[in-house]
Motif scaffolding. Structure first.
Motif, PDB file in Angstrom:
ATOM      1  N   ARG A  41      23.963 -31.287  18.033  1.00  0.00           N
ATOM      2  CA  ARG A  41      22.791 -32.131  17.754  1.00  0.00           C
ATOM      3  C   ARG A  41      21.845 -32.171  18.953  1.00  0.00           C
ATOM      4  NH1 ARG A  41      20.734 -36.735  18.799  1.00  0.00           N
ATOM      5  NH2 ARG A  41      22.416 -37.349  20.207  1.00  0.00           N
ATOM      6  N   GLN A  42      22.402 -32.334  20.137  1.00  0.00           N
ATOM      7  CA  GLN A  42      21.562 -32.420  21.330  1.00  0.00           C
ATOM      8  C   GLN A  42      20.881 -31.086  21.637  1.00  0.00           C
ATOM      9  OE1 GLN A  42      23.454 -34.330  24.717  1.00  0.00           O
ATOM     10  NE2 GLN A  42      24.536 -35.788  23.402  1.00  0.00           N
ATOM     11  N   GLU A  72      28.826 -38.481  22.855  1.00  0.00           N
ATOM     12  CA  GLU A  72      27.433 -38.270  23.263  1.00  0.00           C
ATOM     13  C   GLU A  72      27.331 -38.010  24.767  1.00  0.00           C
ATOM     14  OE1 GLU A  72      27.583 -40.662  19.546  1.00  0.00           O
ATOM     15  OE2 GLU A  72      28.570 -40.831  21.496  1.00  0.00           O
ATOM     16  N   GLU A  73      28.027 -38.836  25.554  1.00  0.00           N
ATOM     17  CA  GLU A  73      27.999 -38.677  27.012  1.00  0.00           C
ATOM     18  C   GLU A  73      28.618 -37.346  27.429  1.00  0.00           C
ATOM     19  OE1 GLU A  73      28.612 -43.394  28.259  1.00  0.00           O
ATOM     20  OE2 GLU A  73      30.349 -42.095  27.899  1.00  0.00           O
ATOM     21  N   GLU A 100      28.188 -33.414  18.378  1.00  0.00           N
ATOM     22  CA  GLU A 100      27.202 -34.077  19.231  1.00  0.00           C
ATOM     23  C   GLU A 100      26.491 -33.073  20.134  1.00  0.00           C
ATOM     24  OE1 GLU A 100      24.688 -36.772  20.626  1.00  0.00           O
ATOM     25  OE2 GLU A 100      26.070 -37.050  18.933  1.00  0.00           O
ATOM     26  N   TRP A 101      27.215 -32.123  20.656  1.00  0.00           N
ATOM     27  CA  TRP A 101      26.599 -31.067  21.472  1.00  0.00           C
ATOM     28  C   TRP A 101      25.610 -30.265  20.632  1.00  0.00           C
ATOM     29  CZ3 TRP A 101      30.100 -27.411  24.895  1.00  0.00           C
ATOM     30  CH2 TRP A 101      29.303 -26.727  25.811  1.00  0.00           C
ATOM     31  N   SER A 127      32.280 -41.378  25.575  1.00  0.00           N
ATOM     32  CA  SER A 127      31.762 -41.162  24.227  1.00  0.00           C
ATOM     33  C   SER A 127      31.483 -39.677  24.019  1.00  0.00           C
ATOM     34  CB  SER A 127      30.481 -41.955  24.007  1.00  0.00           C
ATOM     35  OG  SER A 127      29.416 -41.389  24.754  1.00  0.00           O
TER      36      SER A 127
END
Length: 249
Positions: free
Chosen positions: A21-22, A213-214, A18-19, A211
Motif C-alpha cells: 500500500r505504501q 504500518e511502522e 502494508e508495504w 505495527s
C-alpha cells in the motif's frame, strides 16, 4: 511508468499488504502474490497463488515479470510469505506441518530467488532481493524448531546468493516483533508447546509490538537507501547502520 517495481509475496495481509500500500502511494508498481487477493488491494496486478506448488514457481515469476516494463530502473523481489507453524517441540511435531513450514519459509523463497535472477539476467535494471527473516533464525527458541531452522537457512542462502551474483544485492532482514496474524497464532499456542508464551502475551498486553504500518515504512526506507548495495546481507531492521557507514560484513 513507475521507476521501481516490486514483487511481494504474502502480500494479502500484515507487513506484505502494508508495504504494498505504501509503495503504491509513492507511485511504484507493486505485484502481489498470495493465496487470496484482498478486496482493497492497492495496485492493478495480483497473482493468487499457493507457494507450496513448487513446480509452478518459475511460471508465476514469469507472469509477474511480464507486467514490468523493460525500462523499469529497479526491480525488487520481496520474499515475505511464511508460517510460524508448527509450534511444539521437535519430537511432537506433525510431519506434514514440518514439511510445509520448510517449504514456505525456505524452499519457496529459494526457488523464487532463482527464477527472479534467471529470468532477469538479460535486463539492465537494478535488481534487489529482500528476504524477510527473523531473530528466530539467529537464536534458538524452544517450540519453534521448524521456524528457526527455516529462517536460519534463509539467512545462509541469502549470503550464498549475494556472493554468487554481482549484479543482484540480497538482504535477509529480521523485521522485529510485529502485531500480525502470526503473533495471534503464537498467543493462541499452549505453554507446554512454547515455554516463552507468557513473554509474548506480555508484549501484546503492554503495547510492545510494532505495527505493520511502522515496520513496512522502515523496510521501504531501507530498500530505497542510496547505499543499499553496501548493506550487510544479514540485518535487523531495528539496528541498521547509519547511511554512509559502508559495508560492515
Amino acid at each position: 511508468m513507475a521507476k521501481e517495481a516490486y514483487i511481494i509475496t504474502g502480500a494479502s495481509k500484515g507487513i506484505g499488504f502494508e508495504w504494498s500500500r505504501q509503495l503504491n502511494e509513492q507511485g511504484h508498481q507493486v505485484i502481489g502474490i498470495a493465496r487470496t487477493k484482498p478486496e482493497n488491494w492497492p495496485d492493478d496486478n495480483f497473482l493468487a497463488f499457493d507457494l507450496t506448488k513448487l513446480d509452478a514457481i518459475e511460471d508465476i515469476m514469469g507472469q509477474a515479470l511480464k507486467w514490468i516494463s523493460k525500462d523499469t530502473e529497479t526491480i525488487v523481489l520481496v520474499n515475505n510469505a511464511g508460517t510460524i507453524e508448527p509450534i511444539g517441540f521437535a519430537h511432537t511435531n506433525d510431519t506434514a506441518q514440518v514439511s510445509q513450514s520448510i517449504v514456505l519459509n525456505l524452499t519457496a523463497p529459494m526457488l523464487l530467488c532463482g527464477a527472479f535472477i534467471a529470468q532477469l539476467k538479460d535486463r539492465s535494471s537494478h535488481k534487489k532481493i529482500i528476504n524477510i527473516s527473523s531473530g528466530a533464525g539467529r537464536k534458538a527458541y524452544e517450540g519453534w524448531s521448524a521456524y528457526c531452522a527455516g529462517k536460519a537457512g534463509l539467512d545462509h542462502f541469502s549470503s550464498c546468493l549475494d556472493a554468487e551474483n554481482a549484479d543482484v544485492k540480497v538482504v535477509s532482514v529480521a523485521p522485529g516483533i510485529i502485531d500480525t496474524g502470526m503473533q495471534e497464532k503464537i498467543r493462541q499456542s499452549e505453554a507446554a508447546d512454547f515455554p516463552l508464551l507468557e513473554k509474548f502475551l506480555h508484549y501484546k498486553e503492554n503495547g510492545l509490538l510494532s505495527s505493520p504500518e511502522e515496520t513496512a515504512a522502515m523496510l521501504m526506507d531501507m530498500t530505497q537507501r542510496p547505499d543499499f548495495n553496501k548493506l550487510p546481507t544479514i540485518l535487523d531492521i531495528r539496528n541498521l547502520p547509519a547511511i554512509g557507514e559502508g559495508q560492515l560484513e
